[in-house]
Scaffold this motif. Structure first.
Motif, PDB file in Angstrom:
ATOM      1  N   ALA A 264       0.906  -1.156  -0.051  1.00 26.05           N
ATOM      2  CA  ALA A 264       0.131   0.043   0.159  1.00 26.05           C
ATOM      3  C   ALA A 264       0.468   1.237   0.112  1.00 26.05           C
ATOM      4  CB  ALA A 264      -0.941  -0.063   1.383  1.00 26.05           C
ATOM      5  N   MET A 265       0.400   2.207  -0.587  1.00 24.64           N
ATOM      6  CA  MET A 265       1.095   3.603  -0.532  1.00 24.64           C
ATOM      7  C   MET A 265       0.062   4.399  -0.195  1.00 24.64           C
ATOM      8  SD  MET A 265       2.962   5.690  -3.460  1.00 24.64           S
ATOM      9  CE  MET A 265       2.081   5.903  -4.582  1.00 24.64           C
ATOM     10  N   VAL A 266       0.262   5.314   0.855  1.00 23.18           N
ATOM     11  CA  VAL A 266      -0.570   6.124   1.422  1.00 23.18           C
ATOM     12  C   VAL A 266      -0.039   7.770   1.362  1.00 23.18           C
ATOM     13  CG1 VAL A 266      -1.794   6.842   3.618  1.00 23.18           C
ATOM     14  CG2 VAL A 266      -1.256   4.433   2.965  1.00 23.18           C
ATOM     15  N   LEU A 267      -0.901   8.420   0.675  1.00 22.21           N
ATOM     16  CA  LEU A 267      -0.508   9.930   0.654  1.00 22.21           C
ATOM     17  C   LEU A 267      -1.081  10.775   1.477  1.00 22.21           C
ATOM     18  CD1 LEU A 267      -1.992  10.199  -3.220  1.00 22.21           C
ATOM     19  CD2 LEU A 267       0.376   9.302  -2.333  1.00 22.21           C
ATOM     20  N   VAL A 268      -0.019  11.401   2.508  1.00 25.48           N
ATOM     21  CA  VAL A 268      -0.341  12.488   3.182  1.00 25.48           C
ATOM     22  C   VAL A 268       0.120  13.886   2.811  1.00 25.48           C
ATOM     23  CG1 VAL A 268      -0.224  10.642   5.281  1.00 25.48           C
ATOM     24  CG2 VAL A 268       1.711  11.969   4.629  1.00 25.48           C
ATOM     25  N   GLY A 269       0.939  13.969   2.026  1.00 29.98           N
ATOM     26  CA  GLY A 269       0.970  15.504   1.582  1.00 29.98           C
ATOM     27  C   GLY A 269      -0.173  15.777   0.492  1.00 29.98           C
ATOM     28  N   ALA A 270      -0.406  17.111   0.663  1.00 25.03           N
ATOM     29  CA  ALA A 270      -1.551  17.881   0.188  1.00 25.03           C
ATOM     30  C   ALA A 270      -1.225  18.905  -0.835  1.00 25.03           C
ATOM     31  CB  ALA A 270      -2.394  18.210   1.110  1.00 25.03           C
ATOM     32  N   PRO A 271      -0.975  18.528  -2.259  1.00 22.28           N
ATOM     33  CA  PRO A 271      -0.379  19.418  -2.920  1.00 22.28           C
ATOM     34  C   PRO A 271      -1.514  20.429  -3.339  1.00 22.28           C
ATOM     35  CG  PRO A 271      -0.648  17.175  -3.965  1.00 22.28           C
ATOM     36  CD  PRO A 271      -0.782  17.226  -2.493  1.00 22.28           C
ATOM     37  N   ALA A 272      -1.271  21.630  -3.839  1.00 26.98           N
ATOM     38  CA  ALA A 272      -2.448  22.435  -4.369  1.00 26.98           C
ATOM     39  C   ALA A 272      -2.783  22.037  -5.730  1.00 26.98           C
ATOM     40  CB  ALA A 272      -1.984  23.994  -4.410  1.00 26.98           C
ATOM     41  N   GLU A 273      -2.175  21.325  -6.540  1.00 27.34           N
ATOM     42  CA  GLU A 273      -2.611  20.782  -7.653  1.00 27.34           C
ATOM     43  C   GLU A 273      -2.447  19.228  -7.779  1.00 27.34           C
ATOM     44  OE1 GLU A 273      -3.611  22.828 -10.136  1.00 27.34           O
ATOM     45  OE2 GLU A 273      -3.088  24.993  -9.197  1.00 27.34           O
ATOM     46  N   PRO A 274      -3.411  18.739  -8.492  1.00 31.85           N
ATOM     47  CA  PRO A 274      -3.344  17.300  -8.352  1.00 31.85           C
ATOM     48  C   PRO A 274      -2.054  16.403  -9.018  1.00 31.85           C
ATOM     49  CG  PRO A 274      -5.534  18.231  -9.767  1.00 31.85           C
ATOM     50  CD  PRO A 274      -4.334  19.273  -9.375  1.00 31.85           C
ATOM     51  N   HIS A 275      -1.897  15.411  -8.594  1.00 33.87           N
ATOM     52  CA  HIS A 275      -0.786  14.428  -9.190  1.00 33.87           C
ATOM     53  C   HIS A 275      -1.284  14.098 -10.514  1.00 33.87           C
ATOM     54  CE1 HIS A 275       1.360  14.014  -5.280  1.00 33.87           C
ATOM     55  NE2 HIS A 275       0.174  13.845  -4.577  1.00 33.87           N
ATOM     56  N   PRO A 276      -0.289  13.760 -11.337  1.00 33.62           N
ATOM     57  CA  PRO A 276      -0.782  13.075 -12.645  1.00 33.62           C
ATOM     58  C   PRO A 276      -1.545  11.791 -12.222  1.00 33.62           C
ATOM     59  CG  PRO A 276       1.719  13.924 -12.608  1.00 33.62           C
ATOM     60  CD  PRO A 276       1.186  13.906 -11.311  1.00 33.62           C
ATOM     61  N   ALA A 277      -2.358  11.473 -13.301  1.00 33.26           N
ATOM     62  CA  ALA A 277      -3.059  10.126 -13.064  1.00 33.26           C
ATOM     63  C   ALA A 277      -2.249   9.090 -13.090  1.00 33.26           C
ATOM     64  CB  ALA A 277      -4.092  10.039 -14.326  1.00 33.26           C
ATOM     65  N   THR A 278      -2.467   8.018 -12.249  1.00 34.10           N
ATOM     66  CA  THR A 278      -1.911   6.635 -12.262  1.00 34.10           C
ATOM     67  C   THR A 278      -2.282   5.660 -13.180  1.00 34.10           C
ATOM     68  OG1 THR A 278      -3.331   5.756 -10.409  1.00 34.10           O
ATOM     69  CG2 THR A 278      -1.145   7.088  -9.756  1.00 34.10           C
ATOM     70  N   THR A 279      -1.192   4.990 -13.486  1.00 31.92           N
ATOM     71  CA  THR A 279      -1.500   3.493 -14.401  1.00 31.92           C
ATOM     72  C   THR A 279      -2.248   2.566 -13.788  1.00 31.92           C
ATOM     73  OG1 THR A 279       0.317   4.345 -15.690  1.00 31.92           O
ATOM     74  CG2 THR A 279      -0.570   2.282 -16.210  1.00 31.92           C
ATOM     75  N   VAL A 280      -3.439   2.396 -14.275  1.00 34.26           N
ATOM     76  CA  VAL A 280      -4.371   1.158 -13.526  1.00 34.26           C
ATOM     77  C   VAL A 280      -3.553  -0.140 -13.276  1.00 34.26           C
ATOM     78  CG1 VAL A 280      -6.613   0.038 -13.590  1.00 34.26           C
ATOM     79  CG2 VAL A 280      -6.504   2.353 -13.843  1.00 34.26           C
TER      80      VAL A 280
END
Length: 353
Positions: A264-280
């Motif tokens: 599992a990868m958990v995100l806790v940083g909150a950027p003002a702009e979205p991350h690029p979409a991940t590859t399913v």
């Protein structure tokens, strides 16, 4: 009402400046606290400058508060005058929804009351944070500071500490696991310390080669410069858990492939702009998870403080007077702090005199 004094932003574009306001007198279940130290969080900057939207002005930031109890209401049972206490990101919640009943007040379905920028339950009024001399808080949202912890260096535990501790506990990080921490800032350096104390083999991922020595000194077992393709490739399919603390958009796919099956990868940083979409396919081929996590509930935050006291963990800090807060914000934007600013609230007296 109690006269209070602090620093506030009056709008999104002007510097924080001295501000006089009022706090409520302690009600039956309230604790009044003299604020000794207040950590400086990236959320403070984002909110003061309306980068996340919804800021109520004037805005007195600050949700990493350590102080001393000066008064208690008649019904208070957990604290007494003179106790050393902390206040984190919340000062209230609805207390009746499923999340609140389960001790997950941070996910209150009505919306928790932030230590600053409100809204208060019922009234919707604004709340003012820890860049001030005093605060009044319901005892249910006050934390006990364990003996032996350095008070100034404890302040950032109330946000940076619990933000990283909560997902490490929720995803059951344990001895022998291989854990990646992405970014070595205010959150990342706490994640390294906590994951190491939980017995994990910690790999720090950073874009900055000059952070290698610091990461190793904080306890990381390995440091990988994420721009080094060969170094990244050596960790593909090997990590049990990744905690991503970076508050800027970046390529999540490059990290997802490092996870082993069921990692599992958990995100806790909150950027003002979205991350690029991940590859399913990077998710489904190894049954990997990507998730997010907020802070922790009050009980878990107390658990975190007790864990830190047991293991001798506090934040790495640079102490500043309140008069330097605007310069500290600019330095934060340049990642020019190791690793958390903390305001010595005695400095407020210079402006209040």
């Amino acid at each position: 009402m109690i006269k209070a004094f602090g620093y506030a932003a009056q709008d999104a574009s002007t510097p924080l400046a001295p501000f006089s306001f009022e706090r409520r007198d302690p009600k039956e279940n309230d604790v009044q606290i003299e604020i000794l130290y207040c950590g400086v969080c990236h959320s403070d900057l984002h909110t003061a400058r309306a980068e996340w939207g919804g800021t109520n002005y004037p805005c007195v930031p600050g949700h990493e508060i350590v102080g001393r109890v000066t008064r208690v209401g008649s019904g208070v049972k957990k604290f007494k005058e003179g106790d050393l206490v902390g206040v984190g990101c919340m000062v209230d919640s609805c207390r009746t929804c499923r999340s609140c009943r389960e001790g997950l007040e941070q996910y209150c379905e009505v919306g928790f009351t932030g230590t600053y920028n409100g809204p208060e339950q019922g009234t919707g009024a604004n709340t003012y944070g820890g860049y001030s001399d005093t605060v009044t808080v319901d005892e249910s949202f006050v934390l006990r500071v364990p003996d032996g912890l350095d008070l100034a260096a404890t302040a950032p535990l109330l946000c940076a500490g619990i933000t990283t501790y909560s997902p490490l506990r929720r995803w059951r990080v344990q001895p022998g696991q291989k854990v990646g921490v992405v970014g070595l800032g205010g959150l990342g350096h706490m994640a390294v310390k906590l994951a190491c104390a939980m017995g994990a083999h910690v790999v720090l991922f950073t874009t900055s080669p000059n952070k290698r020595e610091d990461a190793l000194a904080l306890g990381a077992h390995e440091v990988v410069v994420s721009k080094d393709k060969e170094a990244m490739a050596a960790h593909v399919n090997s990590l049990d858990f990744i905690l991503d603390t970076v508050a800027a958009p970046h390529d999540l796919d490059a990290l997802l492939v490092l996870l082993a099956r069921d990692g599992a990868m958990v995100l806790v940083g909150a950027p003002a702009e979205p991350h690029p979409a991940t590859t399913v396919f990077n998710l489904i081929m190894k049954r990997r998870q990507i998730a997010g996590s907020l802070i922790g509930g009050i009980a878990e935050t107390q658990e975190m403080l007790d864990f830190c006291a047991k293991h001798g963990i506090t934040a790495e800090i640079e102490m500043i007077p309140i008069q330097d807060i605007n310069r500290a914000y600019e330095r934060m934007l340049k990642s020019d702090v190791k690793y958390r600013f903390v305001i010595d609230m005695k400095s407020l007296k210079q402006d209040a005199a």
